[in-house]
Design a protein around this motif. Sequence first.
Motif, PDB file in Angstrom:
ATOM      1  N   GLY A  22       0.816  -1.218   0.000  1.00 15.22           N
ATOM      2  CA  GLY A  22       0.000   0.000   0.000  1.00 15.22           C
ATOM      3  C   GLY A  22       0.843   1.258   0.000  1.00 15.22           C
ATOM      4  O   GLY A  22       0.776   2.036   0.952  1.00 15.22           O
ATOM      5  N   PHE A  23       1.590   1.459  -1.091  1.00 16.34           N
ATOM      6  CA  PHE A  23       2.467   2.623  -1.194  1.00 16.34           C
ATOM      7  C   PHE A  23       1.703   3.913  -0.879  1.00 16.34           C
ATOM      8  O   PHE A  23       0.713   4.235  -1.554  1.00 16.34           O
ATOM      9  N   ASP A  24       2.146   4.602   0.157  1.00 22.96           N
ATOM     10  CA  ASP A  24       1.583   5.887   0.578  1.00 22.96           C
ATOM     11  C   ASP A  24       0.195   5.797   1.216  1.00 22.96           C
ATOM     12  O   ASP A  24      -0.330   6.816   1.670  1.00 22.96           O
ATOM     13  N   ILE A  25      -0.437   4.618   1.241  1.00 18.26           N
ATOM     14  CA  ILE A  25      -1.814   4.558   1.745  1.00 18.26           C
ATOM     15  C   ILE A  25      -2.020   3.569   2.897  1.00 18.26           C
ATOM     16  O   ILE A  25      -3.074   3.573   3.512  1.00 18.26           O
ATOM     17  N   LEU A  26      -1.025   2.715   3.164  1.00 17.71           N
ATOM     18  CA  LEU A  26      -1.146   1.785   4.292  1.00 17.71           C
ATOM     19  C   LEU A  26       0.048   1.979   5.229  1.00 17.71           C
ATOM     20  O   LEU A  26       1.182   2.146   4.779  1.00 17.71           O
ATOM     21  N   GLY A  27      -0.224   1.932   6.509  1.00 14.25           N
ATOM     22  CA  GLY A  27       0.838   1.976   7.496  1.00 14.25           C
ATOM     23  C   GLY A  27       0.365   1.248   8.739  1.00 14.25           C
ATOM     24  O   GLY A  27      -0.833   1.060   8.939  1.00 14.25           O
ATOM     25  N   HIS A  28       1.313   0.777   9.559  1.00 11.19           N
ATOM     26  CA  HIS A  28       0.868   0.241  10.847  1.00 11.19           C
ATOM     27  C   HIS A  28       1.817   0.684  11.947  1.00 11.19           C
ATOM     28  O   HIS A  28       3.023   0.868  11.726  1.00 11.19           O
ATOM     29  N   ALA A  29       1.240   0.882  13.109  1.00 11.16           N
ATOM     30  CA  ALA A  29       2.022   1.307  14.263  1.00 11.16           C
ATOM     31  C   ALA A  29       3.030   0.229  14.629  1.00 11.16           C
ATOM     32  O   ALA A  29       2.764  -0.969  14.480  1.00 11.16           O
ATOM     33  N   PHE A  30       4.193   0.665  15.110  1.00 10.08           N
ATOM     34  CA  PHE A  30       5.211  -0.279  15.587  1.00 10.08           C
ATOM     35  C   PHE A  30       5.623   0.200  16.972  1.00 10.08           C
ATOM     36  O   PHE A  30       6.478   1.061  17.151  1.00 10.08           O
ATOM     37  N   ASP A  31       4.967  -0.414  17.935  1.00  7.51           N
ATOM     38  CA  ASP A  31       4.953   0.107  19.300  1.00  7.51           C
ATOM     39  C   ASP A  31       6.242  -0.148  20.071  1.00  7.51           C
ATOM     40  O   ASP A  31       6.419   0.373  21.175  1.00  7.51           O
ATOM     41  N   ALA A  32       7.165  -0.921  19.498  1.00  5.41           N
ATOM     42  CA  ALA A  32       8.394  -1.235  20.234  1.00  5.41           C
ATOM     43  C   ALA A  32       9.326  -0.031  20.346  1.00  5.41           C
ATOM     44  O   ALA A  32      10.243  -0.026  21.173  1.00  5.41           O
ATOM     45  N   VAL A  33       9.109   0.953  19.493  1.00  2.00           N
ATOM     46  CA  VAL A  33       9.897   2.194  19.578  1.00  2.00           C
ATOM     47  C   VAL A  33       8.926   3.374  19.553  1.00  2.00           C
ATOM     48  O   VAL A  33       7.848   3.275  18.964  1.00  2.00           O
ATOM     49  N   ALA A  34       9.304   4.480  20.198  1.00  2.00           N
ATOM     50  CA  ALA A  34       8.394   5.628  20.253  1.00  2.00           C
ATOM     51  C   ALA A  34       9.162   6.911  20.539  1.00  2.00           C
ATOM     52  O   ALA A  34      10.257   6.878  21.101  1.00  2.00           O
ATOM     53  N   ASP A  35       8.580   8.026  20.110  1.00  4.13           N
ATOM     54  CA  ASP A  35       9.081   9.346  20.494  1.00  4.13           C
ATOM     55  C   ASP A  35       8.178   9.916  21.578  1.00  4.13           C
ATOM     56  O   ASP A  35       6.970   9.644  21.610  1.00  4.13           O
TER      57      ASP A  35
ATOM     58  N   VAL B 204      -1.149   4.734  -7.933  1.00 10.51           N
ATOM     59  CA  VAL B 204      -1.290   4.913  -6.485  1.00 10.51           C
ATOM     60  C   VAL B 204      -2.696   5.432  -6.148  1.00 10.51           C
ATOM     61  O   VAL B 204      -3.315   4.988  -5.178  1.00 10.51           O
ATOM     62  N   ARG B 205      -3.214   6.342  -6.977  1.00  8.85           N
ATOM     63  CA  ARG B 205      -4.586   6.823  -6.747  1.00  8.85           C
ATOM     64  C   ARG B 205      -5.585   5.683  -6.884  1.00  8.85           C
ATOM     65  O   ARG B 205      -6.522   5.549  -6.093  1.00  8.85           O
ATOM     66  N   GLN B 206      -5.373   4.848  -7.919  1.00  7.61           N
ATOM     67  CA  GLN B 206      -6.293   3.733  -8.123  1.00  7.61           C
ATOM     68  C   GLN B 206      -6.196   2.736  -6.962  1.00  7.61           C
ATOM     69  O   GLN B 206      -7.203   2.153  -6.545  1.00  7.61           O
ATOM     70  N   MET B 207      -4.981   2.553  -6.440  1.00  9.26           N
ATOM     71  CA  MET B 207      -4.826   1.641  -5.306  1.00  9.26           C
ATOM     72  C   MET B 207      -5.548   2.191  -4.076  1.00  9.26           C
ATOM     73  O   MET B 207      -6.131   1.428  -3.300  1.00  9.26           O
ATOM     74  N   ALA B 208      -5.496   3.497  -3.904  1.00  7.46           N
ATOM     75  CA  ALA B 208      -6.254   4.108  -2.800  1.00  7.46           C
ATOM     76  C   ALA B 208      -7.747   3.859  -3.001  1.00  7.46           C
ATOM     77  O   ALA B 208      -8.472   3.536  -2.054  1.00  7.46           O
ATOM     78  N   ASN B 209      -8.198   3.998  -4.245  1.00  8.37           N
ATOM     79  CA  ASN B 209      -9.614   3.758  -4.528  1.00  8.37           C
ATOM     80  C   ASN B 209      -9.998   2.306  -4.241  1.00  8.37           C
ATOM     81  O   ASN B 209     -11.049   2.027  -3.650  1.00  8.37           O
ATOM     82  N   LEU B 210      -9.133   1.388  -4.669  1.00 10.44           N
ATOM     83  CA  LEU B 210      -9.383  -0.040  -4.423  1.00 10.44           C
ATOM     84  C   LEU B 210      -9.453  -0.329  -2.925  1.00 10.44           C
ATOM     85  O   LEU B 210     -10.392  -0.977  -2.435  1.00 10.44           O
ATOM     86  N   ALA B 211      -8.469   0.182  -2.201  1.00 12.63           N
ATOM     87  CA  ALA B 211      -8.448  -0.060  -0.753  1.00 12.63           C
ATOM     88  C   ALA B 211      -9.673   0.572  -0.095  1.00 12.63           C
ATOM     89  O   ALA B 211     -10.309  -0.038   0.773  1.00 12.63           O
ATOM     90  N   GLY B 212     -10.025   1.773  -0.531  1.00 13.57           N
ATOM     91  CA  GLY B 212     -11.178   2.466   0.048  1.00 13.57           C
ATOM     92  C   GLY B 212     -12.473   1.702  -0.165  1.00 13.57           C
ATOM     93  O   GLY B 212     -13.321   1.617   0.732  1.00 13.57           O
ATOM     94  N   VAL B 213     -12.623   1.128  -1.361  1.00 13.57           N
ATOM     95  CA  VAL B 213     -13.854   0.374  -1.653  1.00 13.57           C
ATOM     96  C   VAL B 213     -13.890  -0.927  -0.848  1.00 13.57           C
ATOM     97  O   VAL B 213     -14.931  -1.278  -0.275  1.00 13.57           O
ATOM     98  N   ILE B 214     -12.772  -1.617  -0.750  1.00 12.64           N
ATOM     99  CA  ILE B 214     -12.783  -2.882   0.005  1.00 12.64           C
ATOM    100  C   ILE B 214     -13.006  -2.623   1.492  1.00 12.64           C
ATOM    101  O   ILE B 214     -13.816  -3.296   2.140  1.00 12.64           O
ATOM    102  N   VAL B 215     -12.310  -1.626   2.036  1.00 12.96           N
ATOM    103  CA  VAL B 215     -12.513  -1.303   3.451  1.00 12.96           C
ATOM    104  C   VAL B 215     -13.961  -0.835   3.665  1.00 12.96           C
ATOM    105  O   VAL B 215     -14.625  -1.243   4.620  1.00 12.96           O
ATOM    106  N   GLY B 216     -14.451  -0.005   2.751  1.00 13.89           N
ATOM    107  CA  GLY B 216     -15.831   0.472   2.854  1.00 13.89           C
ATOM    108  C   GLY B 216     -16.834  -0.665   2.822  1.00 13.89           C
ATOM    109  O   GLY B 216     -17.816  -0.675   3.579  1.00 13.89           O
TER     110      GLY B 216
END
Lengths: 315, 315
Positions: A22-35, B204-216
């Motif tokens: 998920g380039f630029d659109i997915l991320g997940h927290a990684f709680d083992a390190v923090a600011d 990347v925009r289309q991937m955001a759309n895909l992810a948005g529709v599946i999550v939705g």
Amino acid sequence: MANPLESCTARAPGSVGNVAVGFDILGHAFDAVADLVTARRSSSAGVRVMCSGPGSSGIPLDAERNTAGKAALAVLQLSHAPWGVDLEIIKGIPVGSGLGGSGASAVAGAVAVNGLLETSLTQTQLLDCALDGEEVATGARVIDNVAASLLGGLVFAVEGKPPLARSVAVPDGLYCALVHPDVVIATEKSRAGLSDHVSRCDAVRQMANLAGVIVGCEQSDFSLLGRFLRDVMIEPQRFGQVRGFHQVQEAAMEAGALGCSLSGSGPSIFAWCQGEALAGRVATIMSQEFSQQGIGSRSWVSKVDSRGAQVTETL
Amino acid sequence: MANPLESCTARAPGSVGNVAVGFDILGHAFDAVADLVTARRSSSAGVRVMCSGPGSSGIPLDAERNTAGKAALAVLQLSHAPWGVDLEIIKGIPVGSGLGGSGASAVAGAVAVNGLLETSLTQTQLLDCALDGEEVATGARVIDNVAASLLGGLVFAVEGKPPLARSVAVPDGLYCALVHPDVVIATEKSRAGLSDHVSRCDAVRQMANLAGVIVGCEQSDFSLLGRFLRDVMIEPQRFGQVRGFHQVQEAAMEAGALGCSLSGSGPSIFAWCQGEALAGRVATIMSQEFSQQGIGSRSWVSKVDSRGAQVTETL
């Protein structure tokens, strides 16, 4: 009205950006390190920044150029606060690791100042302010790390006015092993090196991978994660910046990881695993593999469904 | 052992391929139209094909070149059946409409012959056999329509050995309005006309759309569908083949549709709507818009979460 708070400390976890699919659109927290960021109310308008922690000497202390400082300024402006803050940043996330350190500082800065307000901002407003901070570090309002650090867990996020961030369910027992090798990569340079075009074939394969991971997460189906947590679009353009990447990836997969790729633009490498024990083994094996390449590293394990930014202390 | 069945009739619904955001990997059943296939056990090996229904005169009757015939042959081969079948196909899905008619005939053929077997094939085996059928019509094992017609509802699917198909939850109250204009497009030609490359930005925009529709869909959030059911990757390359597309799309969106795009490669246009009443209005409005362009059309409404292929009669 209760006495207003004088000081608020917020903790924001590191994060894994992109999550392979998920380039630029997915991320997940990684709680083992923090600011950690402490905001102290001041009668002087504006924001003053102090910063400590490993690798923090290169971080700008001018509030307009500091991620936490800029995020704090944005919160003060949005809330029309008639006062200023002194910010104390303690960097716990290795600088330049690809673990979302700039985003975490921005999030912690925004959340700490928010804690001093009579009327809290909404989560979307906080996200917007933290993105203002992230922007001064990376030159772009890259949302995946910031949103994950703020919300915790796995997050689908899209920049915009307003920005959108939505938590995605993950299977219970999903853990992330992560190794940070002693290599430095600048995010902006890594981004500039990406090709402007991708083949339709790769784009469609990557979209299948993205859909497979989201469906697998929402439906708690590890078999889908094991099949689809693969980056065929960005990783091939970036892995060369991390010596030993393929050996480490191969070792993680052989040890039983569901998938393994760069955390954000690297150099850290993450691997999703079913179960904490396996994640621990995979983390060790990845570090050992770097060691065989003559590269020092640190490794951690965190549950993917971990907490986001939190206020840890108020005075 | 019970007396073996002599005859089995299966019904397979039409389907909407791609669903705007999932080129080749997302499809949903469209139950308002369907193909029927009756398989009659025969002592003669192999498969004989008869076909009736509007537009069916151009459909090849050679079993190896007929989608239902080829799927039936694949089922007989996989199950090592020592007998053959006579197939009677009744086309209810308009030929060349972009409503997955070839896939539905293949699915109905496979399911009908499967109904005659002592030991049924698995759903994955049936999908594989139906893909053999789809391949003779379109030249490719395009799975989105086939999997949706077989499983019903919204389906995420990826070709491979074995093929993978997974149901995706959709919000209750999600309906699809669909209009089929009197225009003919050949799927193979439409596919060949697609560019081999896409910009990373669009991908990347289309991937955001895909992810948005599946999550939705998985989280029953209509607001996400209303924001992300947009095709920025394939539709811009294809809409020119359907005169009046943009006017029809605009009319649907103005009437309150969540999103509107080509069904597969067109010419049919689908629009997702919250609620059956709205979907009915949108279907009427889309037909009226085509009418204003001097183009005749038919329209239907179907619940997105509708049934897949079913055995309807046995003797």
